[in-house]
Design a protein around this motif. Structure first.
Motif, short mmCIF file in Angstrom:
data_model
loop_
_atom_site.label_atom_id
_atom_site.label_comp_id
_atom_site.label_asym_id
_atom_site.label_seq_id
_atom_site.Cartn_x
_atom_site.Cartn_y
_atom_site.Cartn_z
N GLY A 2 15.74 -1.51 -6.07
CA GLY A 2 16.10 -1.61 -7.26
C GLY A 2 15.30 -2.95 -7.71
N PHE A 3 15.36 -4.03 -6.95
CA PHE A 3 14.44 -5.11 -7.24
C PHE A 3 13.13 -4.90 -7.39
CE2 PHE A 3 12.19 -9.08 -5.71
CZ PHE A 3 12.88 -10.23 -6.32
N ILE A 4 12.50 -4.25 -6.38
CA ILE A 4 10.99 -3.82 -6.51
C ILE A 4 10.73 -3.30 -7.67
CG2 ILE A 4 8.99 -2.47 -5.40
CD1 ILE A 4 10.33 -3.60 -2.69
N SER A 5 11.57 -1.98 -8.28
CA SER A 5 11.25 -1.37 -9.32
C SER A 5 11.21 -2.11 -10.56
CB SER A 5 12.43 -0.37 -9.67
OG SER A 5 13.69 -0.91 -9.91
N VAL A 6 12.05 -3.12 -10.64
CA VAL A 6 11.88 -4.02 -11.81
C VAL A 6 10.65 -5.09 -11.64
CG1 VAL A 6 13.11 -5.86 -13.25
CG2 VAL A 6 14.36 -3.89 -12.41
N TYR A 7 10.41 -5.50 -10.63
CA TYR A 7 9.52 -6.49 -10.39
C TYR A 7 7.98 -5.88 -10.45
CZ TYR A 7 6.67 -10.21 -7.94
OH TYR A 7 5.80 -10.98 -7.40
N GLU A 65 7.49 -1.07 -0.62
CA GLU A 65 8.47 -0.13 -1.20
C GLU A 65 8.41 1.08 -0.74
OE1 GLU A 65 9.10 1.38 -5.97
OE2 GLU A 65 6.97 1.13 -5.08
N ALA A 66 7.25 1.66 -0.27
CA ALA A 66 7.30 2.89 0.53
C ALA A 66 8.07 2.61 1.95
CB ALA A 66 5.48 3.16 0.83
N SER A 67 7.60 1.73 2.69
CA SER A 67 8.42 1.62 4.03
C SER A 67 10.07 1.19 3.97
CB SER A 67 7.87 0.39 4.88
OG SER A 67 7.88 -0.81 4.05
N THR A 68 10.39 0.58 2.94
CA THR A 68 11.73 0.54 2.36
C THR A 68 12.46 1.75 2.23
OG1 THR A 68 11.43 -1.87 1.82
CG2 THR A 68 13.52 -0.64 0.97
N SER A 69 11.70 2.71 1.20
CA SER A 69 12.20 4.02 1.12
C SER A 69 12.29 4.78 2.38
CB SER A 69 11.20 4.80 0.07
OG SER A 69 11.77 5.96 -0.34
N ARG A 70 11.25 4.41 3.28
CA ARG A 70 11.53 5.32 4.43
C ARG A 70 12.65 4.95 5.30
NH1 ARG A 70 8.57 8.83 7.67
NH2 ARG A 70 8.40 8.32 10.02
N ARG A 71 12.81 3.79 5.29
CA ARG A 71 13.94 3.38 6.07
C ARG A 71 15.32 3.56 5.47
NH1 ARG A 71 14.80 -0.41 10.12
NH2 ARG A 71 16.93 -1.17 10.18
N LEU A 72 15.32 3.87 4.31
CA LEU A 72 16.52 4.28 3.64
C LEU A 72 16.78 5.56 3.94
CD1 LEU A 72 18.78 4.16 1.50
CD2 LEU A 72 17.14 4.98 -0.34
N THR A 73 15.70 6.59 4.14
CA THR A 73 15.86 8.07 4.49
C THR A 73 16.49 8.15 5.99
OG1 THR A 73 14.15 8.63 3.02
CG2 THR A 73 14.71 10.04 4.97
N ALA A 74 15.75 7.13 6.83
CA ALA A 74 16.45 7.29 8.27
C ALA A 74 17.75 6.77 8.25
CB ALA A 74 15.28 6.29 8.88
#
Length: 510
Positions: free
Chosen positions: A147-152, A170-179
């Motif tokens: 959420g922070f990155i999407s605004v920043y 952002e991509a690595s954070t999303s991958r961690r979220l999926t895991a």
């Protein structure tokens, strides 16, 4: 003292930076060695308030409030503050990825051995075990970060090198979220038991506060939980073993989260092949602590903010739908159990006894936590709220929040060293491991404030605020007053251990 959220948050931010940001570098860890849970908690001290409270936002450099900018001055000016936060996030993601780049969710020294007798060191396999607390904490952290990155991100459009770095994180954070979501799904369990086996006897003992016929209790349980049983049987198919026996209505059952990947966890077929789905070792029985932790993480996943910002991709949305079913049914189950019967609630019969025979005031607080969340999601009655208030008041008294500590007071152990839980299944890979939960006071504050927001009854709300303010006073008095961690938590000695009484030590770390 009055609860002053903004000032408390700014004070915490100031203390966190004084402790964790040294010479332009973020310093991970604290009293214990770094692990994926404590380091996420450390970063969330900054990121969570900044992404949930509008006037504390840090993602738009030109809109950062003056007092916030002053507090975070060690990070730099208003243009540098959000960039540094993204860099720290990237450092965290890198620290908790293996050599192949796969996210890891280990508990480090939060996993403990028994202190009463010599134990061999934890094995390499045990050190690699993922825990539900890490999954849940990563869900919360990753959602806050995305959420922070999407605004920043739009603010760095004209700086390609910065934007590229932000997009990589952002991509690595999303991958961690999926895991993390995948791990939560594979840690959900349903356990069925015969009424006359030890687990069944313990459950019936807790439910039958009125001392009525066991046959009547079993019939009422079947009726009250029929919808939950049917949906667990028909809708919860992925990630749960097929042999749990929900078709047999003569069996008692529990649902929730165990401490890690469950022994009977199946594979999740619709997730891309890039994610590890290792076999689990955790006992396929719900643990109240890990159930509440998982529900909190999923609650963030299902929040309006997550939906409005479009933080989930297609695969994550499908995982979220599966987790939402489990989130809803688990809350329904434990809320029904907590309020079972026509007379006194089982929840009012403090302390709560779990199905493995363990009992503690802390378990009563955990069940209360699920009940409050369930009441938030459904229309609570005045009677529900009034009786919940009485439970919180009693827990505050028994937990020495609103009553004094006595000599050799057993209630102190709720806070120091905390309630110890056996991580059944871990002994298959080495020495028996344990988990200690020492968050009685913070959890009580969180749930009483949630209940107060829910209550439309002025008297009930006032009583809840009395408990909340007393708990806040208690927490403030436990802040460190000197040293590098001054202003942070936790120094329980002065408040909970009278002069001359030695501090009880908990189980040794691994």
């Amino acid at each position: 003292m009055r609860i002053q959220p903004r000032q408390h948050i700014l004070d915490i931010w100031r203390a966190v930076l004084a402790t964790a940001y040294q010479d332009g570098t973020w310093v991970w860890g604290g009293r214990d060695e770094s692990n994926s849970i404590s380091d996420a908690e450390q970063l969330l001290c900054i990121l969570y308030p900044a992404t949930t409270i509008e006037n504390l936002a840090l993602d738009r450099p030109d809109a950062i409030a003056d007092d916030v900018r002053t507090t975070l001055k060690p990070l730099g000016d208003s243009n540098r503050i959000p960039r540094v936060i993204v860099e720290i996030l990237g450092d965290y993601i890198g620290r908790y990825s293996d050599e192949k780049g796969e996210p890891v969710f280990t508990g480090g020294r939060y996993l403990r051995r028994e202190a009463s007798r010599p134990q061999p060191a934890a094995t390499a396999e045990q050190l690699e075990l993922d825990v539900v607390d890490a999954y849940s904490m990563s869900v919360t952290l990753c959602l806050a970060a995305l959420g922070f990155i999407s605004v920043y991100k739009p603010t760095v459009e004209r700086r390609p090198e910065v934007r590229r770095k932000v997009e990589e994180i952002e991509a690595s954070t999303s991958r961690r979220l999926t895991a993390a979501m995948l791990g939560l799904l594979r840690s959900f369990v349903v356990k069925t038991v015969e009424p006359d086996d030890p687990y069944g006897r313990a459950m019936l003992h807790m439910m039958n506060a009125a001392g009525v016929s066991e046959r009547i209790v079993l019939q009422e349980l079947r009726n009250n939980l029929a919808r939950v049983r049917a949906r667990l049987r028909d809708d919860v198919r992925i990630g749960v073993g097929s042999d749990v026996g929900l078709d047999n209505e003569n069996l008692l059952f529990e649902c929730g989260w165990t401490w890690g990947i469950a022994q009977n966890a199946g594979r999740i077929d619709f997730v891309s092949d890039g994610f590890q789905q290792r076999s689990g070792v955790a006992e396929a029985r719900p643990y109240l602590y890990f159930t509440v932790v998982a529900l909190d993480g999923i609650n963030d996943l299902l929040s309006p903010r997550t939906r409005e910002l479009g933080l989930l991709n297609d695969e994550q949305r499908r995982l979220a739908e599966a987790l939402q079913i489990r989130w809803d049914l688990t809350q329904r189950y434990w809320s029904t159990i907590a309020r079972f019967g026509d007379q006194a609630w089982p929840l009012e019969n403090i302390p709560w006894q779990t199905s493995d025979g363990e009992e503690s005031d802390y378990y009563s607080l955990l069940v209360s936590s699920v009940l409050v969340q369930d009441l938030i999601n459904r229309r609570a009655t005045d009677d529900d709220l009034t009786r919940a208030v009485q439970v919180f008041e009693e827990l505050a008294r028994r937990g020495r929040i609103t009553s004094r500590v006595t000599k050799s007071d057993p209630a102190v152990a709720l806070h120091v060293p905390g309630v110890q839980m056996t991580l059944n299944g871990s002994e298959d890979l080495g020495p028996q491991l344990f988990w200690s939960a020492a968050d009685f006071a913070p959890l009580l504050l969180k749930r009483t404030l949630q209940a107060a927001r829910l209550s439309a009854n002025v008297s009930a709300r006032d009583r809840l605020m009395v408990v909340a303010e007393a708990t806040m006073d208690h927490l403030v008095r436990r802040r460190l007053r000197e040293g590098p961690g001054s202003g942070l938590w936790d120094n329980p000695v002065e408040l909970l251990l009278p002069a001359g009484v030695p501090l009880t030590t908990g189980p040794r770390g691994i």
